[in-house]
Design an enzyme around this catalytic site. Structure first.
Site, PDB file in Angstrom:
ATOM      1  N   ILE A   1       0.844  -1.207   0.000  1.00 56.79           N
ATOM      2  CA  ILE A   1       0.000   0.000   0.000  1.00 56.79           C
ATOM      3  C   ILE A   1       0.879   1.258   0.000  1.00 56.79           C
ATOM      4  CG2 ILE A   1      -1.791   1.284   1.239  1.00 56.79           C
ATOM      5  CD1 ILE A   1      -2.629  -1.457   2.480  1.00 56.79           C
TER       6      ILE A   1
ATOM      7  N   ILE B   1      11.920   1.653  12.263  1.00 56.78           N
ATOM      8  CA  ILE B   1      11.154   2.458  13.232  1.00 56.78           C
ATOM      9  C   ILE B   1      11.316   1.948  14.665  1.00 56.78           C
ATOM     10  CG2 ILE B   1       9.478   3.291  11.524  1.00 56.78           C
ATOM     11  CD1 ILE B   1       7.461   1.236  12.670  1.00 56.78           C
TER      12      ILE B   1
ATOM     13  N   LEU C   1       2.649   3.858   7.642  1.00 61.41           N
ATOM     14  CA  LEU C   1       2.158   2.559   7.150  1.00 61.41           C
ATOM     15  C   LEU C   1       3.064   1.397   7.545  1.00 61.41           C
ATOM     16  CD1 LEU C   1       1.755   4.601   4.226  1.00 61.41           C
ATOM     17  CD2 LEU C   1       0.092   2.762   4.080  1.00 61.41           C
TER      18      LEU C   1
ATOM     19  N   THR D   1      -6.307  -0.866  10.587  1.00 67.04           N
ATOM     20  CA  THR D   1      -6.996  -1.910   9.822  1.00 67.04           C
ATOM     21  C   THR D   1      -8.359  -2.221  10.434  1.00 67.04           C
ATOM     22  OG1 THR D   1      -6.931  -4.282   9.335  1.00 67.04           O
ATOM     23  CG2 THR D   1      -5.626  -3.558  11.195  1.00 67.04           C
ATOM     24  N   ASP D   2      -9.284  -2.702   9.608  1.00 71.72           N
ATOM     25  CA  ASP D   2     -10.589  -3.107  10.154  1.00 71.72           C
ATOM     26  C   ASP D   2     -10.468  -4.331  11.063  1.00 71.72           C
ATOM     27  OD1 ASP D   2     -10.162  -5.073   8.214  1.00 71.72           O
ATOM     28  OD2 ASP D   2     -12.099  -4.827   7.219  1.00 71.72           O
ATOM     29  N   GLU D   3      -9.307  -5.041  10.978  1.00 70.56           N
ATOM     30  CA  GLU D   3      -9.149  -6.254  11.798  1.00 70.56           C
ATOM     31  C   GLU D   3      -9.132  -5.947  13.293  1.00 70.56           C
ATOM     32  OE1 GLU D   3      -6.423  -9.280  10.686  1.00 70.56           O
ATOM     33  OE2 GLU D   3      -6.822  -9.028   8.561  1.00 70.56           O
TER      34      GLU D   3
ATOM     35  N   SER E   1      -1.627  -6.399  17.746  1.00 69.48           N
ATOM     36  CA  SER E   1      -0.533  -5.420  17.694  1.00 69.48           C
ATOM     37  C   SER E   1      -1.003  -4.129  17.024  1.00 69.48           C
ATOM     38  CB  SER E   1       0.695  -6.003  16.982  1.00 69.48           C
ATOM     39  OG  SER E   1       0.442  -6.203  15.608  1.00 69.48           O
ATOM     40  N   LYS E   2      -1.863  -4.244  16.020  1.00 67.84           N
ATOM     41  CA  LYS E   2      -2.385  -3.028  15.373  1.00 67.84           C
ATOM     42  C   LYS E   2      -3.317  -2.284  16.345  1.00 67.84           C
ATOM     43  CE  LYS E   2      -1.923  -1.738  11.629  1.00 67.84           C
ATOM     44  NZ  LYS E   2      -0.895  -0.856  10.994  1.00 67.84           N
TER      45      LYS E   2
ATOM     46  N   ASN F   1      -9.701  -5.195   3.368  1.00 65.51           N
ATOM     47  CA  ASN F   1      -8.656  -5.881   2.580  1.00 65.51           C
ATOM     48  C   ASN F   1      -8.385  -5.175   1.259  1.00 65.51           C
ATOM     49  OD1 ASN F   1      -9.672  -7.979   4.464  1.00 65.51           O
ATOM     50  ND2 ASN F   1      -8.222  -9.269   3.362  1.00 65.51           N
TER      51      ASN F   1
HETATM   52  P1  NAD Z   1       3.411  -4.647   3.538  1.00 69.84           P
HETATM   53  O1  NAD Z   1       3.792  -5.792   4.428  1.00 69.84           O
HETATM   54  O2  NAD Z   1       3.282  -4.868   2.083  1.00 69.84           O
HETATM   55  O3  NAD Z   1       4.451  -3.449   3.727  1.00 69.84           O
HETATM   56  C1  NAD Z   1       4.941  -3.061   4.983  1.00 69.84           C
HETATM   57  C2  NAD Z   1       6.161  -2.177   4.749  1.00 69.84           C
HETATM   58  O4  NAD Z   1       6.671  -1.787   6.033  1.00 69.84           O
HETATM   59  C3  NAD Z   1       7.304  -2.891   4.027  1.00 69.84           C
HETATM   60  O5  NAD Z   1       7.825  -2.057   3.006  1.00 69.84           O
HETATM   61  C4  NAD Z   1       8.344  -3.130   5.109  1.00 69.84           C
HETATM   62  O6  NAD Z   1       9.675  -3.165   4.618  1.00 69.84           O
HETATM   63  C5  NAD Z   1       8.088  -1.949   6.040  1.00 69.84           C
HETATM   64  N1  NAD Z   1       8.534  -2.226   7.415  1.00 69.84           N
HETATM   65  C6  NAD Z   1       8.255  -3.336   8.151  1.00 69.84           C
HETATM   66  N2  NAD Z   1       8.847  -3.236   9.347  1.00 69.84           N
HETATM   67  C7  NAD Z   1       9.495  -2.042   9.381  1.00 69.84           C
HETATM   68  C8  NAD Z   1      10.268  -1.366  10.356  1.00 69.84           C
HETATM   69  N3  NAD Z   1      10.529  -1.938  11.551  1.00 69.84           N
HETATM   70  N4  NAD Z   1      10.762  -0.142  10.060  1.00 69.84           N
HETATM   71  C9  NAD Z   1      10.534   0.437   8.846  1.00 69.84           C
HETATM   72  N5  NAD Z   1       9.817  -0.179   7.873  1.00 69.84           N
HETATM   73  C10 NAD Z   1       9.290  -1.397   8.147  1.00 69.84           C
HETATM   74  O7  NAD Z   1       2.080  -4.076   4.180  1.00 69.84           O
HETATM   75  P2  NAD Z   1       0.801  -3.419   3.461  1.00 69.84           P
HETATM   76  O8  NAD Z   1      -0.149  -4.495   3.114  1.00 69.84           O
HETATM   77  O9  NAD Z   1       1.247  -2.482   2.446  1.00 69.84           O
HETATM   78  O10 NAD Z   1       0.182  -2.621   4.704  1.00 69.84           O
HETATM   79  C11 NAD Z   1       0.613  -1.304   4.996  1.00 69.84           C
HETATM   80  C12 NAD Z   1      -0.127  -0.797   6.213  1.00 69.84           C
HETATM   81  O11 NAD Z   1      -1.522  -0.808   5.961  1.00 69.84           O
HETATM   82  C13 NAD Z   1       0.080  -1.643   7.463  1.00 69.84           C
HETATM   83  O12 NAD Z   1       0.155  -0.785   8.561  1.00 69.84           O
HETATM   84  C14 NAD Z   1      -1.154  -2.516   7.528  1.00 69.84           C
HETATM   85  O13 NAD Z   1      -1.439  -2.883   8.848  1.00 69.84           O
HETATM   86  C15 NAD Z   1      -2.193  -1.568   6.966  1.00 69.84           C
HETATM   87  N6  NAD Z   1      -3.350  -2.206   6.293  1.00 69.84           N
HETATM   88  C16 NAD Z   1      -3.153  -3.157   5.315  1.00 69.84           C
HETATM   89  C17 NAD Z   1      -4.257  -3.674   4.652  1.00 69.84           C
HETATM   90  C18 NAD Z   1      -4.097  -4.691   3.540  1.00 69.84           C
HETATM   91  O14 NAD Z   1      -5.093  -5.210   3.041  1.00 69.84           O
HETATM   92  N7  NAD Z   1      -2.896  -5.012   3.091  1.00 69.84           N
HETATM   93  C19 NAD Z   1      -5.548  -3.247   4.972  1.00 69.84           C
HETATM   94  C20 NAD Z   1      -5.702  -2.294   6.000  1.00 69.84           C
HETATM   95  C21 NAD Z   1      -4.594  -1.766   6.632  1.00 69.84           C
HETATM   96  O1  DAU Z   2      -8.769  -6.506   6.677  1.00 66.80           O
HETATM   97  C1  DAU Z   2      -7.544  -5.857   6.503  1.00 66.80           C
HETATM   98  C2  DAU Z   2      -6.408  -6.845   6.589  1.00 66.80           C
HETATM   99  O2  DAU Z   2      -6.461  -7.628   5.390  1.00 66.80           O
HETATM  100  C3  DAU Z   2      -5.040  -6.188   6.741  1.00 66.80           C
HETATM  101  O3  DAU Z   2      -4.985  -5.519   7.960  1.00 66.80           O
HETATM  102  C4  DAU Z   2      -3.913  -7.231   6.669  1.00 66.80           C
HETATM  103  O4  DAU Z   2      -2.656  -6.593   6.702  1.00 66.80           O
HETATM  104  C5  DAU Z   2      -4.066  -7.992   5.363  1.00 66.80           C
HETATM  105  O5  DAU Z   2      -3.084  -9.012   5.291  1.00 66.80           O
HETATM  106  C6  DAU Z   2      -5.459  -8.604   5.252  1.00 66.80           C
HETATM  107  O6  DAU Z   2      -5.633  -9.653   6.248  1.00 66.80           O
HETATM  108  P1  DAU Z   2      -6.368 -11.038   5.896  1.00 66.80           P
HETATM  109  O7  DAU Z   2      -5.927 -12.048   6.874  1.00 66.80           O
HETATM  110  O8  DAU Z   2      -7.825 -10.840   5.717  1.00 66.80           O
HETATM  111  O9  DAU Z   2      -5.720 -11.306   4.427  1.00 66.80           O
HETATM  112  P2  DAU Z   2      -5.174 -12.630   3.728  1.00 66.80           P
HETATM  113  O10 DAU Z   2      -4.941 -12.280   2.300  1.00 66.80           O
HETATM  114  O11 DAU Z   2      -4.067 -13.255   4.487  1.00 66.80           O
HETATM  115  O12 DAU Z   2      -6.425 -13.606   3.804  1.00 66.80           O
HETATM  116  C7  DAU Z   2      -7.676 -13.262   3.224  1.00 66.80           C
HETATM  117  C8  DAU Z   2      -8.636 -14.402   3.515  1.00 66.80           C
HETATM  118  O13 DAU Z   2      -8.224 -15.552   2.758  1.00 66.80           O
HETATM  119  C9  DAU Z   2      -8.645 -14.853   4.958  1.00 66.80           C
HETATM  120  O14 DAU Z   2      -9.961 -15.245   5.321  1.00 66.80           O
HETATM  121  C10 DAU Z   2      -7.711 -16.075   4.975  1.00 66.80           C
HETATM  122  C11 DAU Z   2      -7.931 -16.670   3.607  1.00 66.80           C
HETATM  123  N1  DAU Z   2      -6.761 -17.348   3.006  1.00 66.80           N
HETATM  124  C12 DAU Z   2      -5.582 -16.666   2.967  1.00 66.80           C
HETATM  125  C13 DAU Z   2      -4.474 -17.230   2.397  1.00 66.80           C
HETATM  126  C14 DAU Z   2      -3.159 -16.487   2.377  1.00 66.80           C
HETATM  127  C15 DAU Z   2      -6.890 -18.613   2.446  1.00 66.80           C
HETATM  128  O15 DAU Z   2      -7.974 -19.217   2.474  1.00 66.80           O
HETATM  129  N2  DAU Z   2      -5.789 -19.173   1.874  1.00 66.80           N
HETATM  130  C16 DAU Z   2      -4.564 -18.545   1.834  1.00 66.80           C
HETATM  131  O16 DAU Z   2      -3.590 -19.130   1.316  1.00 66.80           O
END
Ligand code: NAD
Ligand code: DAU
Length: 351
Positions: free
Chosen positions: A15, A63, A84, A132-134, A160-161, A186
Site C-alpha cells: 500500500i 522504526i 504505514l 486496519t478493520d481487523e 498489535s495493530k 482488505n
Molecule cells: P506490507 O507488508 O506490504 O508493507 C509493509 C512495509 O513496512 C514494508 O515495506 C516493510 O519493509 C516496512 N517495514 C516493516 N517493518 C518495518 C520497520 N521496523 N521499520 C521500517 N519499515 C518497516 O504491508 P501493506 O499491506 O502495504 O500494509 C501497509 C499498512 O496498511 C500496514 O500498517 C497494515 O497494517 C495496513 N493495512 C493493510 C491492509 C491490507 O489489506 N494489506 C488493509 C488495512 C490496513
Molecule cells: O482486513 C484488513 C487486513 O487484510 C489487513 O490488515 C492485513 O494486513 C491484510 O493481510 C489482510 O488480512 P487477511 O488475513 O484478511 O488477508 P489474507 O490475504 O491473508 O487472507 C484473506 C482471507 O483468505 C482470509 O480469510 C484467509 C484466507 N486465506 C488466505 C491465504 C493467504 C486462504 O484461504 N488461503 C490462503 O492461502
C-alpha cells in the site's frame, strides 16, 4: 493544511508504494520522504517509476530504533507523517508475534515520541496512523463495523495493530498530538506480496500449484482496490479532523471460496484455456487458528464528511490486478526467489 515535508513510513511495501506514488505525482511542491526497513515485504522495485523525481527521497531505516527516529525527526522537521510501516501478515503473526509487537507497537510509539518531542505542540502538524478493520474482530452477518464498534482484536497481528491504535489515541488525549487514524478493509492490486490471498492464488495458478483455501472457504472479506485506499488516505490526510477515526471500505463482500472461483475463471480466460482448469487446483486445507469469520465495514463517515468513494467495481479492479501480474512476471519471480526466497518458501511449506 500547509504540510510540505511529509514522512511516509513503509513506503516500499504494497500500500505504501501506491501512497508514495500518488503523493509524489499529485503534489510536486511537497517533499516526500519514504522511510522503510526493506523487510521481505519492502521492495524498491515498486517505486522505480518515481525514484528519480526531485520531490522524492528514500531513507533506509527501522522504526524500532528509537534514537534514530528521534534524530530523523529533529534533522528533518517533518510537517506531517503517514505511518504505514508494519508487519502485515496474519499467518506470520501466528508464527512470530514478537516481531509484530516490536514493529507495530514499539515502532509506532517511537514515531509518536519523536513527533511529540520535535513538534512543540504545533497543531498544524499531522500524525496519520494507517490501521486496519481487523482491530474490530469479526462481525455478524447483517452488521457492519462503524468507528464506534468496540476494538476486539483476535489475532496477534490485529492485537498489535489495536495496541498501536490505542497509543496513537492516547498521545492525542494525553498530549494533544494532532493525530488521525483510518481503518481499512482488505486491499488488492499491483505489488501485493504473494503471501496474501489474491496474489498467492494468481502465482500458484501460474505455477500450477495447489490453491490452499483455509477451512471451508466461508470466511468473508470486504475488498478495496489499493489505489482507492491511497486516494482515501490523501483525502483523510488533507481534510480529516484531527483526533478522529475514519473507516475505509469497498462495500464489496466476498466469501473466500467464491472469490477464488471467480479469480480461477478470470485466469482461465486470460490464459486462454478451458474454463475449470484453474479451479481444479483448489485444495481445502487446515483452517487458520482463530480465523475471523467476517469483516464488513461502514465507511459512510468518510464518504459523507470528506466526499471520498471507491472508483472501481471489483470485477474491473480484479482484471487490472490480474493483468498487472501477467505483465510483471519478473517482479513475481524476483519476490519469490533470490533474497526473498527463504521468506516465501518458509510460508509456503507450512501449508
Ligand atoms: P506490507 O507488508 O506490504 O508493507 C509493509 C512495509 O513496512 C514494508 O515495506 C516493510 O519493509 C516496512 N517495514 C516493516 N517493518 C518495518 C520497520 N521496523 N521499520 C521500517 N519499515 C518497516 O504491508 P501493506 O499491506 O502495504 O500494509 C501497509 C499498512 O496498511 C500496514 O500498517 C497494515 O497494517 C495496513 N493495512 C493493510 C491492509 C491490507 O489489506 N494489506 C488493509 C488495512 C490496513
Ligand atoms: O482486513 C484488513 C487486513 O487484510 C489487513 O490488515 C492485513 O494486513 C491484510 O493481510 C489482510 O488480512 P487477511 O488475513 O484478511 O488477508 P489474507 O490475504 O491473508 O487472507 C484473506 C482471507 O483468505 C482470509 O480469510 C484467509 C484466507 N486465506 C488466505 C491465504 C493467504 C486462504 O484461504 N488461503 C490462503 O492461502
Amino acid at each position: 493544511m500547509s504540510a510540505k515535508k511529509i514522512l511516509i513510513t513503509g513506503g516500499a511495501g504494497f500500500i505504501g508504494s501506491h501512497v508514495v506514488r500518488l503523493f509524489v505525482n499529485k503534489y510536486p511542491d511537497y517533499e516526500i520522504v519514504n522511510l522503510d526497513k526493506l523487510t521481505y515485504a519492502g521492495n524498491l522495485e515498486n517505486l522505480r517509476d518515481i525514484e528519480n523525481k526531485v520531490n522524492y527521497r528514500f531513507i533506509k531505516g527501522d522504526i524500532v530504533d528509537a534514537s534514530a527516529m528521534l534524530k530523523l525527526f529533529a534533522d528533518e522537521q517533518f510537517d506531517g507523517v503517514i505511518h504505514l510501516a508494519a508487519e502485515s501478515h496474519v499467518d506470520r503473526s501466528l508464527e512470530n508475534p514478537n516481531e509484530f509487537v516490536m514493529t507495530n507497537i514499539i515502532g509506532t510509539v517511537n514515531l509518536l515520541q519523536a513527533a511529540l518531542k520535535t513538534w512543540n505542540n504545533d497543531s498544524s502538524k499531522r500524525f496519520y496512523h494507517i490501521s486496519t478493520d481487523e482491530v474490530y474482530g469479526s462481525v455478524e452477518d447483517g452488521s457492519l463495523f462503524t468507528e464506534h464498534t468496540p476494538i476486539d482484536p483476535q489475532s496477534p497481528y490485529s492485537s498489535s495493530k489495536a495496541g498501536s491504535d490505542h497509543f496513537v489515541k492516547a498521545f492525542h488525549n494525553s498530549y494533544k498530538l494532532p493525530v488521525l487514524i483510518s481503518r481499512c478493509s482488505n486491499n488488492y492490486g499491483a505489488n501485493h506480496f504473494p503471501e496474501k490471498l489474491i496474489p498467492l492464488m494468481i502465482n500458484n495458478i501460474l505455477e500450477n500449484k495447489p490453491l490452499p483455501v483455509y477451512g471451508k472457504g466461508e470466511n468473508v472479506r470486504d475488498w478495496l482496490y489499493v489505489e482507492d485506499h491511497a486516494s482515501a488516505i490523501d483525502a483523510i490526510f488533507h481534510k480529516g479532523k484531527t483526533g478522529e477515526v475514519y473507516n475505509i471500505g469497498g462495500n464489496n463482500e466476498w466469501k473466500n471460496i467464491d472469490l477464488v472461483n471467480f479469480l480461477c475463471s478470470l485466469m482461465d480466460k486470460k490464459l486462454e484455456r478451458p474454463e475449470g482448469t484453474s479451479a481444479k487446483l483448489i485444495t481445502y486445507v487446515k483452517d487458520r487458528p482463530g480465523h475471523d469469520l467476517r469483516y464488513a465495514i461502514d465507511s459512510s463517515k468518510l464518504q459523507n464528511d470528506l466526499g471520498w468513494s471507491p472508483s472501481l467495481v471489483f470485477e474491473v479492479g480484479l482484471e487490472k490486478t490480474v493483468d498487472w501480474y501477467l505483465n510483471n512476471k519478473e517482479w513475481l519471480s524476483n519476490v519469490t526467489s533470490g533474497q526473498y526466497k527463504d521468506y516465501y518458501t518458509q510460508m509456503y511449506s507450512k501449508r
